[in-house]
Motif scaffolding. Structure first.
Motif, short mmCIF file in Angstrom:
data_model
loop_
_atom_site.label_atom_id
_atom_site.label_comp_id
_atom_site.label_asym_id
_atom_site.label_seq_id
_atom_site.Cartn_x
_atom_site.Cartn_y
_atom_site.Cartn_z
N UNK A 64 0.85 -1.20 0.00
CA UNK A 64 0.00 0.00 0.00
C UNK A 64 0.89 1.24 0.00
N UNK A 65 1.93 1.19 0.83
CA UNK A 65 2.79 2.38 0.97
C UNK A 65 3.60 2.69 -0.28
N UNK A 66 3.80 1.69 -1.14
CA UNK A 66 4.65 2.00 -2.31
C UNK A 66 3.90 2.77 -3.41
N UNK A 67 2.60 2.99 -3.23
CA UNK A 67 1.82 3.77 -4.21
C UNK A 67 1.50 5.13 -3.58
N UNK A 68 1.90 6.21 -4.22
CA UNK A 68 1.68 7.53 -3.59
C UNK A 68 0.21 7.95 -3.50
N UNK A 69 -0.61 7.53 -4.46
CA UNK A 69 -2.02 7.96 -4.45
C UNK A 69 -2.94 6.76 -4.27
N UNK A 70 -4.10 6.84 -4.88
CA UNK A 70 -5.06 5.72 -4.80
C UNK A 70 -4.59 4.60 -5.73
N UNK A 71 -4.25 4.98 -6.96
CA UNK A 71 -3.79 4.00 -7.94
C UNK A 71 -2.38 4.33 -8.40
#
Ligand code: ADP
Length: 470
Positions: A91-98
């Motif tokens: 989860x943390x490796x994605x800056x936004x929702x997608x």
């Protein structure tokens, strides 16, 4: 009835499109009908942690080949809706929702697996898994496989809701988490391992967000290659039209507007248009303001709108587009606004405040979608007294009767996904606009439409019961 409700986004925590409105509003309506709902979504890095009373709840060890991963579960009660937010490395490796397809594949399969683990660890046993879109498909797959083993999941049924068939998801990381695979003989090879078709194949029931879209996706024109799979499952496929929350979307109590109004004080609505025009440097004249609020995607037909407007240059209109997405479409919109500085603006951003002001300012709302599973903007527009011009497809067809064809019509409808057809409907709308008494009647009909969640929520509960009793 305990419902585990999985969705990638939910307003107001995280919103990219209509799925967030649904996941943020439907669970509250289900709660009012006696359901105990847990909305589970990733703890997206973009969620403003300081703004909500989010509490850590527990930690979970999510099994994965090559080494399990630790998930953290957070709980949040928000306006009567109980959220579980899942955090962890994917989860943390994605800056936004997608993020990119690979990141999203890993993020959502991790969250699906963690959501099921959380139920077991917290001894919260749902009656029903309501999984939304491809992001939640892995949970449906696990459930289908685990049910055969008896135990915790043996009596849990699944409903898989398709909000948009075009997004089938990424198979990245499915093997790492040992997501069960199912035979999909009636699906093209390229789609055989993708989350969405596998969710459709393994769910007890499938729903989509309007009756018309439920029919359309069984045809080659709208099925994206899944029409045979969907037709095979048609006895377990229902269309339930989305609603909107009349309190969240209320022109009489909307802090974004310069002037509140309702059906009794409709002329006051114009102050919103005047202020928007001033701010955007558009002339204050008698021309109608045409608005568009949309993701910029081929689906939404923005290109058709730009061509149609240029076919109608001899007519009076002003046009304001609010949208973000496909860079090529953003560029087209920017160029269009540059070509028509006296009458067009392109606001290329995601901006809820501006969206609300546009719903309250636009005389017409353009929604020329090539396909539209439900569409919420026409429902919001009608509630705000903006008259929708829509293509007759999916939820648009189900919610906007044509004012030239039906007494009590609330908008203007065209059939083919072509600029000339849109221009024809727009021309009819512009004619109606010149007749104030008629225009008010169309606005009133739209504002009176009951788009609240009550009906949809009752249909979902009826379906949940049917599944639970089966
Ligand atoms: P989709 O889910 O396909 O994007 P919907 O019509 O179902 O389309 O829902 C769109 C939602 O997103 C609406 O609430 C609309 O107001 C909002 N929205 C779309 N684009 C923007 C934008 N650029 N800024 C603010 N809100 C937007």
């Amino acid at each position: 009835m305990k419902v585990l409700f999985l969705a990638a986004e939910a307003a107001p925590l995280a919103k990219v499109g209509g799925l967030a409105d649904v996941a943020g509003e439907l669970p509250r309506a289900l709660g009012r009908l006696g359901c105990e709902v847990r909305v589970v979504m990733p703890f997206h890095a973009s969620i403003d942690r300081a703004s909500y009373p989010i509490e850590p709840r527990c930690e979970l060890d999510v099994p994965r080949s090559g080494g399990g991963l630790r998930a953290e579960l957070y709980a949040l009660d928000l306006e009567g809706v109980h959220f579980w937010l899942i955090d962890g490395p994917p989860v943390r490796q994605v800056p936004g929702v997608y993020g990119n397809s690979e990141q999203d594949g890993a993020k959502f399969v991790f969250c699906d697996r963690a959501a099921l683990l959380a139920c077991e660890q917290l001894s919260w046993q749902p009656d029903l898994l309501h999984a939304n879109d491809w992001h939640a498909a892995a949970a449906v797959n696990f459930l289908r496989a685990w049910r055969q083993d008896g135990g915790f999941w043996s009596d849990v049924r699944s409903l898989f809701t398709i909000h948009n068939l075009a997004y089938m998801g990424s198979e990245a990381a499915r093997a790492d988490y040992a997501v069960p695979e199912f035979e999909l003989p009636d699906v093209p090879d390229w789609a055989r391992h993708l989350p969405l078709p596998s969710g459709i194949a393994s769910a007890d029931w499938i729903s989509t967000v309007s009756p018309a879209y439920a029919r359309e996706i069984q045809t080659a024109e709208y099925g994206f290659g899944l029409e045979h799979l969907l037709s095979r499952r048609s006895a377990s496929l229902t269309g339930i039209m989305n609603g909107i929350d009349p309190q969240r979307w209320d022109p009489a109590h909307d802090a974004a507007l310069v002037r509140a109004y309702d059906i009794e004080t409709l002329p006051a609505r114009d102050e919103n248009k005047q202020s928007l025009r001033d701010e955007l440097g558009l002339p204050q004249d008698t021309s109608p303001l045409l608005a568009m609020v949309t993701r910029l995607d081929q689906q939404k037909g923005v290109d058709l709108a730009l061509v149609a407007l240029e076919m109608l240059l001899s007519e009076p209109w002003q046009f304001v587009l609010l949208g973000t997405g496909d860079p090529a479409l953003e560029e087209q919109a920017r160029r269009f606004a540059e070509r028509h500085p006296q009458r067009a603006r392109a606001l290329l951003r995601f901006d809820e405040h501006a969206a609300r002001r546009l719903y309250a300012s636009g005389d017409l709302l353009l929604i020329p979608s090539r396909f539209e599973p439900c569409g919420l903007t026409q429902l919001i527009g009608m509630r705000y007294g903006s008259v929708p011009v829509v293509r007759g497809t999916g939820g648009l067809l189900d919610s906007v009767p044509d004012a030239d064809l039906e007494a009590g019509g609330t908008g203007f409808v065209f059939q083919a996904p072509a600029a000339a057809d849109l221009a024809g409907a727009l021309g009819r709308a512009l004619t109606a606009f010149r007749d104030l008494a008629r225009w008010r009647a169309i606005q009133h009909a739209g504002m009176r439409r009951d788009s609240s969640w009550g009906k949809a929520a009752s249909e979902y509960v009826e379906l949940y019961r049917k599944l639970a009793d089966a």
